[in-house]
Motif scaffolding. Structure first.
Motif, mmCIF file in Angstrom:
data_model
loop_
_atom_site.group_PDB
_atom_site.id
_atom_site.type_symbol
_atom_site.label_atom_id
_atom_site.label_comp_id
_atom_site.label_asym_id
_atom_site.label_seq_id
_atom_site.Cartn_x
_atom_site.Cartn_y
_atom_site.Cartn_z
ATOM 1 N N GLN A 605 0.860 -1.183 0.000
ATOM 2 C CA GLN A 605 0.000 0.000 0.000
ATOM 3 C C GLN A 605 0.896 1.232 0.000
ATOM 4 O O GLN A 605 1.906 1.263 0.712
ATOM 5 N N ILE A 606 0.500 2.234 -0.801
ATOM 6 C CA ILE A 606 1.274 3.479 -0.848
ATOM 7 C C ILE A 606 0.304 4.650 -0.777
ATOM 8 O O ILE A 606 -0.696 4.692 -1.498
ATOM 9 N N LEU A 607 0.612 5.585 0.082
ATOM 10 C CA LEU A 607 -0.235 6.772 0.250
ATOM 11 C C LEU A 607 0.627 8.028 0.235
ATOM 12 O O LEU A 607 1.719 8.048 0.807
ATOM 13 N N LYS A 613 -4.527 16.743 2.438
ATOM 14 C CA LYS A 613 -5.373 16.018 1.493
ATOM 15 C C LYS A 613 -4.634 14.807 0.951
ATOM 16 O O LYS A 613 -3.524 14.913 0.415
ATOM 17 N N VAL A 614 -5.266 13.643 1.078
ATOM 18 C CA VAL A 614 -4.721 12.411 0.494
ATOM 19 C C VAL A 614 -5.001 12.443 -1.002
ATOM 20 O O VAL A 614 -6.150 12.548 -1.431
ATOM 21 N N VAL A 615 -3.946 12.352 -1.798
ATOM 22 C CA VAL A 615 -4.110 12.474 -3.247
ATOM 23 C C VAL A 615 -3.614 11.246 -4.002
ATOM 24 O O VAL A 615 -3.760 11.161 -5.223
ATOM 25 N N TYR A 616 -3.004 10.331 -3.280
ATOM 26 C CA TYR A 616 -2.563 9.081 -3.892
ATOM 27 C C TYR A 616 -2.690 8.019 -2.813
ATOM 28 O O TYR A 616 -2.022 8.079 -1.777
ATOM 29 N N VAL A 631 -4.395 -7.223 -2.618
ATOM 30 C CA VAL A 631 -4.281 -6.211 -1.564
ATOM 31 C C VAL A 631 -5.339 -5.129 -1.777
ATOM 32 O O VAL A 631 -5.498 -4.601 -2.878
ATOM 33 N N MET A 632 -6.051 -4.804 -0.703
ATOM 34 C CA MET A 632 -7.044 -3.736 -0.711
ATOM 35 C C MET A 632 -6.552 -2.612 0.198
ATOM 36 O O MET A 632 -5.745 -2.832 1.104
ATOM 37 N N ASN A 633 -7.079 -1.407 -0.033
ATOM 38 C CA ASN A 633 -6.664 -0.260 0.785
ATOM 39 C C ASN A 633 -7.000 -0.434 2.260
ATOM 40 O O ASN A 633 -6.372 0.168 3.125
ATOM 41 N N THR A 634 -7.999 -1.255 2.536
ATOM 42 C CA THR A 634 -8.427 -1.442 3.920
ATOM 43 C C THR A 634 -7.655 -2.560 4.624
ATOM 44 O O THR A 634 -7.816 -2.743 5.838
ATOM 45 N N ILE A 844 1.912 -3.299 16.338
ATOM 46 C CA ILE A 844 0.784 -2.608 15.718
ATOM 47 C C ILE A 844 0.574 -3.113 14.287
ATOM 48 O O ILE A 844 1.519 -3.281 13.518
ATOM 49 N N PHE A 845 -0.693 -3.338 13.956
ATOM 50 C CA PHE A 845 -1.121 -3.605 12.582
ATOM 51 C C PHE A 845 -1.962 -2.408 12.148
ATOM 52 O O PHE A 845 -2.753 -1.870 12.935
ATOM 53 N N SER A 846 -1.807 -1.998 10.899
ATOM 54 C CA SER A 846 -2.543 -0.833 10.433
ATOM 55 C C SER A 846 -2.577 -0.822 8.918
ATOM 56 O O SER A 846 -2.026 -1.721 8.261
ATOM 57 N N ASN A 847 -3.238 0.177 8.368
ATOM 58 C CA ASN A 847 -3.177 0.402 6.925
ATOM 59 C C ASN A 847 -2.699 1.819 6.658
ATOM 60 O O ASN A 847 -2.530 2.621 7.577
ATOM 61 N N SER A 848 -2.482 2.112 5.397
ATOM 62 C CA SER A 848 -1.853 3.390 5.046
ATOM 63 C C SER A 848 -2.721 4.576 5.437
ATOM 64 O O SER A 848 -2.214 5.620 5.861
ATOM 65 N N ASN A 849 -4.039 4.438 5.317
ATOM 66 C CA ASN A 849 -4.918 5.560 5.618
ATOM 67 C C ASN A 849 -4.889 5.927 7.096
ATOM 68 O O ASN A 849 -4.843 7.101 7.458
#
Length: 970
Positions: A605-607, A613-616, A631-634, A844-849
């Motif tokens: 995942q890349i953010l 503002k999140v733009v990518y 892979v999903m964003n969530t 910790i487990f997390s996602n990019s958002n």
């Protein structure tokens, strides 16, 4: 006689409203006049009459349609075309062919009120006028007009029949509605002028319609002759008001509607489009309009029911219209006009007046030097990033809150809310739901029965109801069903309900009561951008600024506007909106392909966020190389050492801010048990800057293995038992009391012989123990309570299998040295696993958002979502390189750039104010206060083995960081 006197009275009162300029006059009027006279003087009578006609063309009908129009060009010398349904490339090619066959270049028109997409596939649809009517800033309306003008010009269109200036005071109007800017005459007028100015500045002639005003009818002139039965005073005050103003601002053309208006035309049932009193006396003489006058389509029932084909065209021309639009029978009409000319019913002066105006318009739009339409890159030019950017701006500013009891919006205190979403209507609200879920846990509740719905909502205190209907056109159904109304009333009685309608405001007229709704939001359209921006308003990422353009209910009168203040949560949008290049950011995709193809990591995942503002925000690849789970964003990743700055560090910052400790506090004060150890006199500053002489790590797990390097049964069981409750992986449980042994090994460990920088995990074991003893709470519970819940970081946690399934979690390593299985859903770090999955250094487990939210909170100096987590002074204290003079780059807990600007841990292109961290599993995040940038990279590069170092050795994470900085364009 009384009616005639009234008409004279109103016409006299309008005499002061005259157009002071000729809107068709070119910059070089002498050259224009010379060209017009030259062309006119060489034309035959039939050619002159032909110039009056514009015929409708459907590019979707192909060669047969083209042949039909060519015949009209050859035999009747038509002056122009109005393109309708089709596609842009087909239209361009057909237009070029038709122009090539026409002796005098054709003037090309379209009815493209909200952009070419009103008629063509593969083109852009801008917001409808009703949406634009909600804007406070008319400059945005001008921008929309300009962009539509640019699109039209690119496609070889010279006149766009827009803007619609009807004042829609009748909610039951079947044909105007969303096409109107609203019911406030001043607002409609200002919006119309702005739209016109934008479009005409792009080189495309505007057209105000439908004169004298089609807004207060409940009939469709396509099907019948609607009546406007008001008196002259009302018509002058309302319907004619925008024309008075826009004509004086340089309007190029007007379209005359097919209406029955007894106050203006005394002949019963006589259409305004055929009335000399309306077209000539009122519009041109008294209102002083000098531009082109178009009939509405003469094929419409409102006109064609009046007379036979040909007769209606003659009547329209005699009434004073210059252009006869979409005649039912051009050959017959042309013949009748020619006979009328020969019989002196039409004078040469009258014919020349209109034909020369048409030629002036052709010169004005450049047809004196006609060039074919270039079809290369046509689709791309008609669908640019600038169009998306403008659409985003418009929706941000248009969405309107019309009720907000108790200031429910924007939603605060997320840790105290349990939120559900209920969807009504017959169209998709998927983007709305997905956008809501970027801010908090929002559960979708679906069922076909009200009683079951109420049961499912029992445990929720906040319900967001989205009403979604088709966004395909402004004429689609917009009303609630009877069943939906019942559901609305029932659900709003028991919960905090936010009703958000993605249709025109008139849907709210169906509500007999709005008492129980806490908040009502009008989002106007069901486009994805409207859905995204509405979610951002609900959660306070952006303020609500729209103003209701029509009366939507007795509780929601026209101009209702309830503004909100933003809560500094992340927004989502287009790179260009924050000074980044989409084209350059797209190069990141190429790097990710290399990563996956060369098996540096199975997915990632890349953010990228800038200026809040999140733009990518993209996901690539799969959980594993067998490519079974994409892979999903969530999805969640084990973020490894990012835990240090995502969990332990913010808790330490809070503790320091409480003045319980400071950076000079010794560890023995934090933990009295360290009093008689070699760790006791290490300061908190030295520990967090990795200058405390601690060893890098201790392989705690090794001491629990047997001679075959398998988990020793002295320490492990395959199922939980009393005294063996620490689960380190699937079917493997460690002795509960061994956790104390881990800390003792740390306390007993040696220190390095001299003070220097040495990255170490051990200090974070100590900090975890301190925090848990100080607050008498486990670290995982502590950080949820103090940070994640209120941030809306609902995908960030220790031990993710307590909430998520393995399908939602990327696996880490196939462990062959300790647990002897694929580690999936359990922390990869062995020490953290042995502490029940909760480490100060890992776990910790997390996602990019979610990580972006925490990093944005840091960028905002401890403030996010309306809550202050710590002061700017505290953030500055921790984001300081205290030992840069000793070539030690570390901040207090945060990693920092190398003082000499080298690229050991960054791209070498970041400022010294920036900060972040990296993780062993292939994770990285960085924040830059100077450029307001956030970058998050998550992967499981350790799958299937941690020996895979290619992601690190090839500098993938920092190469992407460099691309981000190259993408900065402001």
């Amino acid at each position: 006689m009384r009616n005639i006197l009234l008409v004279i009275t109103i016409l006299s009162s309008l005499s002061i409203f005259s157009q002071h300029i000729d809107p068709l006059l070119a910059n070089k009027p002498e050259a224009q006049e010379k060209w017009v006279d030259s062309v006119y003087n060489q034309m035959t009578l039939q050619e002159k009459i032909g110039q009056l006609f514009i015929v409708d063309v459907f590019s979707r009908n192909g060669q047969a349609e083209e042949d039909r129009i060519k015949k009209l060009i050859e035999e009747n010398h038509i002056g122009g075309v109005i393109f309708s349904k089709g596609g842009p490339v087909r239209q361009a090619n057909m237009c070029n062919n038709l122009q090539a066959d026409s002796k005098i270049p054709l003037i090309v028109s379209m009815d493209a009120e909200w952009g070419l997409a009103m008629r063509l596939d593969s083109t852009y649809a801008f917001p409808w006028n009703m949406t634009l009517g909600a804007l406070e800033n008319n400059k945005l309306v001008e921008e929309v007009g300009y962009r539509i003008g640019l699109h039209a010009k690119r496609l070889g269109v010279h006149i766009n029949f827009a803007p619609d200036v009807d004042i829609n005071t009748n909610p039951k109007n079947p044909i105007i509605g969303n096409r109107s800017f609203g019911e406030d005459k001043y607002n409609v007028t200002q919006k119309a002028i702005a739209f016109m100015n934008g479009m005409q500045s792009a080189g495309v002639l505007a057209n105000a319609k439908h004169f004298p005003g089609h807004g207060d009818t409940d009939q469709d002139s396509h099907k019948t002759l609607p009546s406007l039965s008001f008196g002259l005073d009302r018509i002058e005050d309302v319907e004619l008001y925008p024309y008075k103003e826009i004509i004086d601002q340089g309007l190029a053309s007007v379209m005359i509607a097919h209406l029955n208006v007894p106050a203006l035309e005394s002949r019963a049932g006589y259409p305004t489009s055929l009335s000399e009193k309306v077209v000539t006396d009122l519009l041109q003489k008294k209102m002083g309009f000098n531009g082109l006058v178009f009939t509405d389509a003469l094929s419409m029932k409102g006109a064609s029911n009046f007379s036979e084909p040909g007769d209606v065209d003659l009547a329209a021309f005699l009434a004073g219209n210059d252009v006869l639009l979409i005649s039912k029978d051009i050959p017959k009409a042309s013949e009748k006009l020619q006979v009328a000319y020969e019989n002196e019913v039409i004078t040469e002066e009258r014919l020349a007046h209109s034909v020369k105006k048409i030629l002036k318009a052709k010169y004005l739009v450049g047809l004196n030097h006609y060039k074919p339409i270039e079809t290369d890159h046509l689709i791309e030019d008609l669908n640019s990033i600038n169009d998306d950017l403008l659409y985003e701006k418009v929706m941000e500013k248009a969405i309107t809150i019309v009720k907000n009891k108790g200031d429910l919006l924007p939603l605060r205190d997320l840790d105290k809310r349990k939120i559900a979403y209920v969807g009504l209507g017959d169209d998709s609200g998927e983007k709305f739901v997905n956008s809501l879920q970027l801010y908090a846990q929002v559960d979708t509740i679906n069922t076909a029965r009200l009683d079951k719905m109420k049961g499912k909502l029992k445990d929720y205190n906040t319900v967001i109801i989205g009403f979604h209907r088709s966004n395909d056109s402004p004429w689609k159904d917009y009303q609630f069903t009877e069943q939906e109304l019942v559901w609305l009333y029932e659900l709003s009685r028991e919960k905090d309900v936010i009703l958000d309608i993605f249709v025109k405001p008139y849907a709210l007229l169906d509500l007999t009561t709005t008492t129980n709704f806490n908040s009502v939001v009008v989002s106007y359209q069901n486009s994805e951008i409207a859905q995204e921006k509405s979610a951002e308003i609900i959660f306070g990422a952006i303020p609500a600024e729209g103003r209701l353009p029509v009366t939507a209910n007795e509780d929601f009168p026209v101009n209702t506007c309830i503004g909100t203040n933003p809560l500094s949560r992340l927004q989502y949008g287009i790179p260009e909106s924050v000074g980044l290049s989409s084209e350059k950011l797209a190069k990141i995709d190429l790097i990710t392909k290399k990563v996956i193809d060369r098996k540096m990591a199975p997915g990632m995942q890349i953010l990228v966020a800038r200026k809040g503002k999140v733009v990518y925000n993209k996901s690539f690849g799969y959980h594993t190389y067998d490519k079974k789970v994409q892979v999903m964003n969530t999805d969640l990743y084990d973020v490894a050492s990012l835990t240090k700055i995502l969990a332990t560090l913010p808790e330490m910052m809070k503790t320091v801010e409480e003045e319980k400790i400071n950076l000079n506090t010794k560890l023995k004060k934090l933990l009295p048990e360290l009093e008689n150890t070699n760790k006791g006199n290490i300061s908190l500053l030295d520990l967090l800057t990795h200058t405390g002489r601690l060893e890098a790590w201790i392989p705690f797990y090794v001491y629990t293995l047997d001679k075959k390097h398998m988990p020793d049964t002295t320490y492990y069981r395959t199922r939980p038992e009393v005294g063996f409750e620490v689960q380190v992986s699937d079917s493997l449980y460690m002795r509960t009391d061994y956790k104390d042994s881990i800390y003792q090994q740390i306390y007993d460990s040696k220190l390095l012989s001299k003070r220097k920088y040495k990255y170490s995990d051990l200090g974070y074991f100590i900090l975890k123990r301190y925090l848990e003893k100080h607050y008498k709470t486990r670290l995982d519970t502590l950080v949820q309570r103090d940070l994640y819940q209120s941030l809306g970081a609902n995908h960030t946690l220790y031990n993710p299998l307590t909430k998520f399934t393995k399908v939602e979690i990327a696996p880490t390593e196939t462990d062959t040295y300790y647990r002897h299985q694929t580690v999936h859903g359990f922390v990869h770090d062995m020490g953290a696993a042995m502490l029940d999955g909760v480490g100060g250094h890992a776990g910790i487990f997390s996602n990019s958002n979610d990580i972006a939210k925490i990093m944005q909170m840091y960028l905002q100096k401890g403030f996010y979502g309306g809550k202050r987590y710590f002061t700017p002074e505290t953030m500055d204290m921790f984001n300081t390189c205290y030992y840069c003079t000793e070539d030690i780059r570390r901040g207090v807990g945060f990693d920092k750039p190398e003082p000499d600007g080298s690229s050991s841990n960054t791209c070498g292109c970041v400022p010294l104010s920036s900060f972040g961290h990296s993780g062993f599993t292939g994770t990285y995040t960085w924040a830059d206060p100077d450029n307001e940038l956030i970058y998050v990279f998550l992967s499981n590069r350790v799958y299937p083995t941690q020996e895979n170092h290619k992601l690190i050795t090839e500098n993938i994470r920092t190469d992407i960081q460099e691309l981000i900085y190259e993408a900065i364009i402001d």
